[in-house]
Motif scaffolding. Sequence first.
Motif, mmCIF file in Angstrom:
data_model
loop_
_atom_site.group_PDB
_atom_site.id
_atom_site.type_symbol
_atom_site.label_atom_id
_atom_site.label_comp_id
_atom_site.label_asym_id
_atom_site.label_seq_id
_atom_site.Cartn_x
_atom_site.Cartn_y
_atom_site.Cartn_z
ATOM 1 N N LEU A 1 0.648 -1.116 -0.041
ATOM 2 C CA LEU A 1 -0.032 -0.155 0.045
ATOM 3 C C LEU A 1 0.914 1.270 -0.048
ATOM 4 O O LEU A 1 0.344 2.328 -0.814
ATOM 5 C CB LEU A 1 -1.284 0.011 1.105
ATOM 6 C CG LEU A 1 -2.342 -0.737 1.005
ATOM 7 C CD1 LEU A 1 -3.133 -0.934 2.222
ATOM 8 C CD2 LEU A 1 -3.142 -0.107 -0.222
ATOM 9 N N PRO A 2 2.002 1.243 0.814
ATOM 10 C CA PRO A 2 2.792 2.579 0.723
ATOM 11 C C PRO A 2 3.103 2.956 -0.939
ATOM 12 O O PRO A 2 3.664 4.245 -1.167
ATOM 13 C CB PRO A 2 3.830 2.260 1.533
ATOM 14 C CG PRO A 2 3.537 1.266 2.544
ATOM 15 C CD PRO A 2 2.535 0.206 1.668
ATOM 16 N N GLY A 3 3.402 2.084 -1.625
ATOM 17 C CA GLY A 3 3.678 2.404 -3.001
ATOM 18 C C GLY A 3 2.685 2.418 -4.213
ATOM 19 O O GLY A 3 2.848 2.366 -5.226
ATOM 20 N N LEU A 4 1.235 2.514 -3.326
ATOM 21 C CA LEU A 4 0.183 2.631 -4.435
ATOM 22 C C LEU A 4 -0.556 3.888 -4.176
ATOM 23 O O LEU A 4 -0.563 4.414 -2.977
ATOM 24 C CB LEU A 4 -0.681 1.412 -4.166
ATOM 25 C CG LEU A 4 -0.263 0.023 -4.381
ATOM 26 C CD1 LEU A 4 -1.258 -1.027 -4.072
ATOM 27 C CD2 LEU A 4 0.099 -0.058 -5.917
ATOM 28 N N ALA A 5 -1.191 4.373 -5.245
ATOM 29 C CA ALA A 5 -2.121 5.443 -5.046
ATOM 30 C C ALA A 5 -3.557 5.200 -5.556
ATOM 31 O O ALA A 5 -3.767 4.427 -6.516
ATOM 32 C CB ALA A 5 -1.701 6.566 -6.076
ATOM 33 N N ASP A 6 -4.455 5.614 -4.604
ATOM 34 C CA ASP A 6 -6.002 5.164 -4.902
ATOM 35 C C ASP A 6 -6.587 6.079 -6.063
ATOM 36 O O ASP A 6 -6.272 7.224 -6.033
ATOM 37 C CB ASP A 6 -6.727 5.451 -3.774
ATOM 38 C CG ASP A 6 -8.045 4.932 -3.669
ATOM 39 O OD1 ASP A 6 -8.624 4.828 -4.684
ATOM 40 O OD2 ASP A 6 -8.624 4.638 -2.641
ATOM 41 N N THR A 7 -6.944 5.403 -7.158
ATOM 42 C CA THR A 7 -7.630 6.140 -8.205
ATOM 43 C C THR A 7 -8.904 6.826 -8.175
ATOM 44 O O THR A 7 -8.993 7.660 -8.696
ATOM 45 C CB THR A 7 -7.696 5.124 -9.405
ATOM 46 O OG1 THR A 7 -8.660 4.440 -9.073
ATOM 47 C CG2 THR A 7 -6.481 4.424 -9.647
ATOM 48 N N GLY A 8 -9.346 6.348 -6.896
ATOM 49 C CA GLY A 8 -10.796 6.876 -6.646
ATOM 50 C C GLY A 8 -12.033 6.138 -7.608
ATOM 51 O O GLY A 8 -13.153 6.777 -7.481
#
Length: 216
Positions: free
Chosen positions: A192-199
């Motif tokens: 998760l620290p390496g990911l971005a939520d797209t919404g």
Amino acid sequence: MIWRDEHGKSLADHERPSVAVDVALLTLPPGGDELGVVLHERTGGHEAGRRALPGTFLHVDRRETLRDAALRALRDKVGVTGREPRQLRVFDAPDRDPRGRVLSVAHVDVVPFALLAGSAAEVVGLGSLPPLPYDHDDVVAAAVAHVRDVYRAGPDPLGLAGEEFTLLELQTVHQAVLGTPLQKDTFRRHVLPGLADTGRTREGTVGKPARTFRRR
């Protein structure tokens, strides 16, 4: 001026082995649970009829680089272009090629399965590989070990899951690459620290829609 070594021999006095390149091109077929290896059937010459990694001899007389030879092998043997394989290691066992002394500079690359569409690539799962000629089995093993090390470092660093994915899709890719089941909560804390939520969300086969993510 003629260069000579400590024994007084010139460069021309030393026996020259042939230099080859072999490329371990790995991918993950849709819905697959293990990495696949791109092979081709050798036609004519030595080991004709056997499946092998795409490879070729270095054209020294044309001042060809190892990179260019690897790209030529992918293009001519399996119809794959637009890649940038990286050097893996040199395989130099004296008896690796029965035709004579041949050093192979092995390369590795990972390609999304969709990019193989229209090529002549034959993808064979790791668990279904036939015995390969020369030391291509060792090349595959080294390539897989390298890619697994890369995938232990962070979320899908080589893009097998695509640009946007759910956490379940990402875990499925990592399990296939690493060849082992992963505990869901532990895996998610790691990536998760390496990911971005797209919404955005994506409909699943069961339960509520799942959020999608992309690599940072």
